[in-house]
Every structure is written in C-alpha cells, then in structure tokens.
Write a protein that holds these residues in place. Structure first.
Motif, PDB file in Angstrom:
ATOM      1  N   TYR A   6       0.840  -1.198   0.000  1.00  0.00           N
ATOM      2  CA  TYR A   6       0.000   0.000   0.000  1.00  0.00           C
ATOM      3  C   TYR A   6       0.873   1.245   0.000  1.00  0.00           C
ATOM      4  O   TYR A   6       2.025   1.212   0.412  1.00  0.00           O
ATOM      5  CB  TYR A   6      -0.930   0.025   1.220  1.00  0.00           C
ATOM      6  CG  TYR A   6      -0.205   0.148   2.536  1.00  0.00           C
ATOM      7  CD1 TYR A   6       0.078   1.397   3.090  1.00  0.00           C
ATOM      8  CD2 TYR A   6       0.205  -0.979   3.229  1.00  0.00           C
ATOM      9  CE1 TYR A   6       0.748   1.508   4.289  1.00  0.00           C
ATOM     10  CE2 TYR A   6       0.883  -0.885   4.424  1.00  0.00           C
ATOM     11  CZ  TYR A   6       1.147   0.360   4.951  1.00  0.00           C
ATOM     12  OH  TYR A   6       1.831   0.478   6.142  1.00  0.00           O
ATOM     13  N   THR A   7       0.305   2.330  -0.479  1.00  0.00           N
ATOM     14  CA  THR A   7       0.941   3.642  -0.384  1.00  0.00           C
ATOM     15  C   THR A   7      -0.098   4.633   0.123  1.00  0.00           C
ATOM     16  O   THR A   7      -1.189   4.732  -0.436  1.00  0.00           O
ATOM     17  CB  THR A   7       1.500   4.108  -1.746  1.00  0.00           C
ATOM     18  OG1 THR A   7       2.435   3.135  -2.216  1.00  0.00           O
ATOM     19  CG2 THR A   7       2.192   5.453  -1.619  1.00  0.00           C
ATOM     20  N   LEU A   8       0.256   5.329   1.199  1.00  0.00           N
ATOM     21  CA  LEU A   8      -0.605   6.370   1.751  1.00  0.00           C
ATOM     22  C   LEU A   8      -0.263   7.698   1.094  1.00  0.00           C
ATOM     23  O   LEU A   8       0.916   8.051   0.976  1.00  0.00           O
ATOM     24  CB  LEU A   8      -0.380   6.502   3.260  1.00  0.00           C
ATOM     25  CG  LEU A   8      -0.546   5.247   4.109  1.00  0.00           C
ATOM     26  CD1 LEU A   8      -0.206   5.564   5.564  1.00  0.00           C
ATOM     27  CD2 LEU A   8      -1.956   4.691   3.982  1.00  0.00           C
ATOM     28  N   THR A  36       5.080   4.280   1.445  1.00  0.00           N
ATOM     29  CA  THR A  36       4.800   2.929   0.966  1.00  0.00           C
ATOM     30  C   THR A  36       5.167   1.910   2.025  1.00  0.00           C
ATOM     31  O   THR A  36       6.251   1.970   2.616  1.00  0.00           O
ATOM     32  CB  THR A  36       5.579   2.647  -0.331  1.00  0.00           C
ATOM     33  OG1 THR A  36       5.217   3.640  -1.303  1.00  0.00           O
ATOM     34  CG2 THR A  36       5.244   1.269  -0.881  1.00  0.00           C
ATOM     35  N   VAL A  48      -3.802  -0.413   7.048  1.00  0.00           N
ATOM     36  CA  VAL A  48      -4.166   0.884   6.468  1.00  0.00           C
ATOM     37  C   VAL A  48      -5.242   1.545   7.330  1.00  0.00           C
ATOM     38  O   VAL A  48      -5.191   2.752   7.585  1.00  0.00           O
ATOM     39  CB  VAL A  48      -4.629   0.736   5.003  1.00  0.00           C
ATOM     40  CG1 VAL A  48      -5.152   2.055   4.452  1.00  0.00           C
ATOM     41  CG2 VAL A  48      -3.484   0.209   4.141  1.00  0.00           C
ATOM     42  N   HIS A  51      -3.597   3.106  10.243  1.00  0.00           N
ATOM     43  CA  HIS A  51      -2.989   4.392   9.878  1.00  0.00           C
ATOM     44  C   HIS A  51      -4.052   5.488   9.836  1.00  0.00           C
ATOM     45  O   HIS A  51      -3.799   6.620  10.265  1.00  0.00           O
ATOM     46  CB  HIS A  51      -2.277   4.311   8.525  1.00  0.00           C
ATOM     47  CG  HIS A  51      -1.056   3.447   8.528  1.00  0.00           C
ATOM     48  ND1 HIS A  51      -0.056   3.531   9.470  1.00  0.00           N
ATOM     49  CD2 HIS A  51      -0.670   2.474   7.676  1.00  0.00           C
ATOM     50  CE1 HIS A  51       0.897   2.644   9.201  1.00  0.00           C
ATOM     51  NE2 HIS A  51       0.542   1.990   8.110  1.00  0.00           N
ATOM     52  N   ARG A  52      -5.226   5.164   9.331  1.00  0.00           N
ATOM     53  CA  ARG A  52      -6.318   6.147   9.284  1.00  0.00           C
ATOM     54  C   ARG A  52      -6.749   6.555  10.695  1.00  0.00           C
ATOM     55  O   ARG A  52      -7.045   7.722  10.953  1.00  0.00           O
ATOM     56  CB  ARG A  52      -7.504   5.590   8.505  1.00  0.00           C
ATOM     57  CG  ARG A  52      -7.294   5.587   7.008  1.00  0.00           C
ATOM     58  CD  ARG A  52      -8.597   5.236   6.269  1.00  0.00           C
ATOM     59  NE  ARG A  52      -8.405   5.391   4.848  1.00  0.00           N
ATOM     60  CZ  ARG A  52      -8.335   4.391   3.982  1.00  0.00           C
ATOM     61  NH1 ARG A  52      -8.454   3.137   4.400  1.00  0.00           N
ATOM     62  NH2 ARG A  52      -8.146   4.626   2.701  1.00  0.00           N
ATOM     63  N   THR A  70       1.679  10.634  10.468  1.00  0.00           N
ATOM     64  CA  THR A  70       0.213  10.612  10.393  1.00  0.00           C
ATOM     65  C   THR A  70      -0.420  11.086  11.690  1.00  0.00           C
ATOM     66  O   THR A  70      -1.533  11.615  11.666  1.00  0.00           O
ATOM     67  CB  THR A  70      -0.326   9.203  10.052  1.00  0.00           C
ATOM     68  OG1 THR A  70       0.147   8.268  11.020  1.00  0.00           O
ATOM     69  CG2 THR A  70       0.065   8.779   8.655  1.00  0.00           C
ATOM     70  N   LEU A  77      -4.388  12.538   5.785  1.00  0.00           N
ATOM     71  CA  LEU A  77      -4.279  11.302   5.018  1.00  0.00           C
ATOM     72  C   LEU A  77      -5.373  11.351   3.960  1.00  0.00           C
ATOM     73  O   LEU A  77      -6.547  11.223   4.255  1.00  0.00           O
ATOM     74  CB  LEU A  77      -4.435  10.086   5.932  1.00  0.00           C
ATOM     75  CG  LEU A  77      -3.917   8.760   5.404  1.00  0.00           C
ATOM     76  CD1 LEU A  77      -3.810   7.740   6.530  1.00  0.00           C
ATOM     77  CD2 LEU A  77      -4.715   8.213   4.275  1.00  0.00           C
ATOM     78  N   ALA A  80      -5.395   5.987   0.072  1.00  0.00           N
ATOM     79  CA  ALA A  80      -4.464   4.861   0.066  1.00  0.00           C
ATOM     80  C   ALA A  80      -4.613   4.135  -1.264  1.00  0.00           C
ATOM     81  O   ALA A  80      -5.727   3.871  -1.715  1.00  0.00           O
ATOM     82  CB  ALA A  80      -4.746   3.913   1.222  1.00  0.00           C
ATOM     83  N   THR A  82      -3.604   0.621  -3.172  1.00  0.00           N
ATOM     84  CA  THR A  82      -3.201  -0.727  -2.771  1.00  0.00           C
ATOM     85  C   THR A  82      -2.961  -1.635  -3.978  1.00  0.00           C
ATOM     86  O   THR A  82      -3.543  -1.438  -5.045  1.00  0.00           O
ATOM     87  CB  THR A  82      -4.270  -1.381  -1.877  1.00  0.00           C
ATOM     88  OG1 THR A  82      -5.490  -1.495  -2.606  1.00  0.00           O
ATOM     89  CG2 THR A  82      -4.504  -0.579  -0.603  1.00  0.00           C
ATOM     90  N   ARG A 125       0.023  11.502  -6.508  1.00  0.00           N
ATOM     91  CA  ARG A 125      -0.937  10.415  -6.744  1.00  0.00           C
ATOM     92  C   ARG A 125      -0.666   9.748  -8.094  1.00  0.00           C
ATOM     93  O   ARG A 125      -0.687   8.524  -8.206  1.00  0.00           O
ATOM     94  CB  ARG A 125      -2.372  10.931  -6.712  1.00  0.00           C
ATOM     95  CG  ARG A 125      -3.417   9.827  -6.919  1.00  0.00           C
ATOM     96  CD  ARG A 125      -4.821  10.381  -7.134  1.00  0.00           C
ATOM     97  NE  ARG A 125      -5.249  11.301  -6.122  1.00  0.00           N
ATOM     98  CZ  ARG A 125      -6.031  10.982  -5.086  1.00  0.00           C
ATOM     99  NH1 ARG A 125      -6.466   9.754  -4.944  1.00  0.00           N
ATOM    100  NH2 ARG A 125      -6.380  11.903  -4.214  1.00  0.00           N
TER     101      ARG A 125
END
Length: 139
Positions: A6-8, A36, A48, A51-52, A70, A77, A80, A82, A125
C-alpha cells in the motif's frame, strides 16, 4: 483478510517538525507525501485502517516511522493506493521521488526511504498509481 502493498497519500498544509524515533527530528515542508508499506500479515490491509485511526487522532500508539507523521495534527491522510496480494513495497518505493528523510520506513531493507515527496497531491498520486500499476503488471 487480503493484504499486499500500500501507499498512503498525505498532505501537509503547514511545515511539520516530527521526531521519527531513532531517525531523529526532521522538519518537513508544506506539500504532498507518499508512504509505501506492506500489509502482508494476518491482518492484511487492516494496517491501512490503523494508519487512518492514527491520522484521525483515534489511536495514540506509535509503532512505525509513519505513525509520527500521520499522528501530527497538520497531516491529512488523503487516500491509500493498494496492490492486493503483491509483496512489492521496495519496488514501489524505488519508483517514487526521494523523500526528505533517509531511512524513513526502510529500517528493514536497503532502500533509501519509503517516504516520497512532491509539491502537490495530484502529481504524487499519479506517480504512486503508475508505480503500483507497474508492479501489478510485473507480478
């Protein structure tokens, strides 16, 4: 539960000074960032969601470098991206622009950093989506 890479996508509306554990204190300028990571354990992409929760101020425990960023009130944020079922954390991070903190999120690998930086969230992005698309195509 499905996991993968995943990448935030994060934005900072003000400069932020963060203490990143053993990496020390760093000042990050206003802009967009991409972190990442991998979520390959039994909880999968629940990482994820964690993280949120940290970003929303609902979880105070700091385990990973990204938690220090974060968890800062200036950090937003945004999204994400994925790649389910793919172990490509380093491959994605390597395709993104270098970030401002060497070693960030990369304490268990030889990557320069797993935190990338850019001026605006849309360009970051785009780079993130392209990197994820390439690793999915290569898998």
């Amino acid at each position: 539960m499905t996991g993968g890479t995943y990448t935030l996508l994060l934005t900072l509306s003000d400069p932020v000074e963060v203490d990143v554990g053993a990496l020390g204190t760093h000042t990050l300028p206003v802009g967009a960032y991409a972190y990442t990571g991998s979520a390959l354990g039994s909880g999968g992409f629940a990482r994820v969601d964690r993280h949120r929760r940290v970003a929303a101020g609902e979880h105070d425990t700091r385990h990973w470098h990204i938690d220090y960023l974060t968890g800062h009130p200036t950090t937003d944020l945004v999204a994400a991206v994925t790649s389910p079922g793919i172990d490509a954390e380093c491959a994605v991070a390597d395709r993104l622009p270098h970030g401002p903190v060497d070693g960030f999120g990369a304490s268990d690998c030889n990557c320069r950093s797993h935190l990338a930086a850019g001026e605006d969230v849309e360009s970051v992005r785009g780079a993130v989506e392209t990197a994820h698309r390439h690793v999915r195509e290569a898998a």
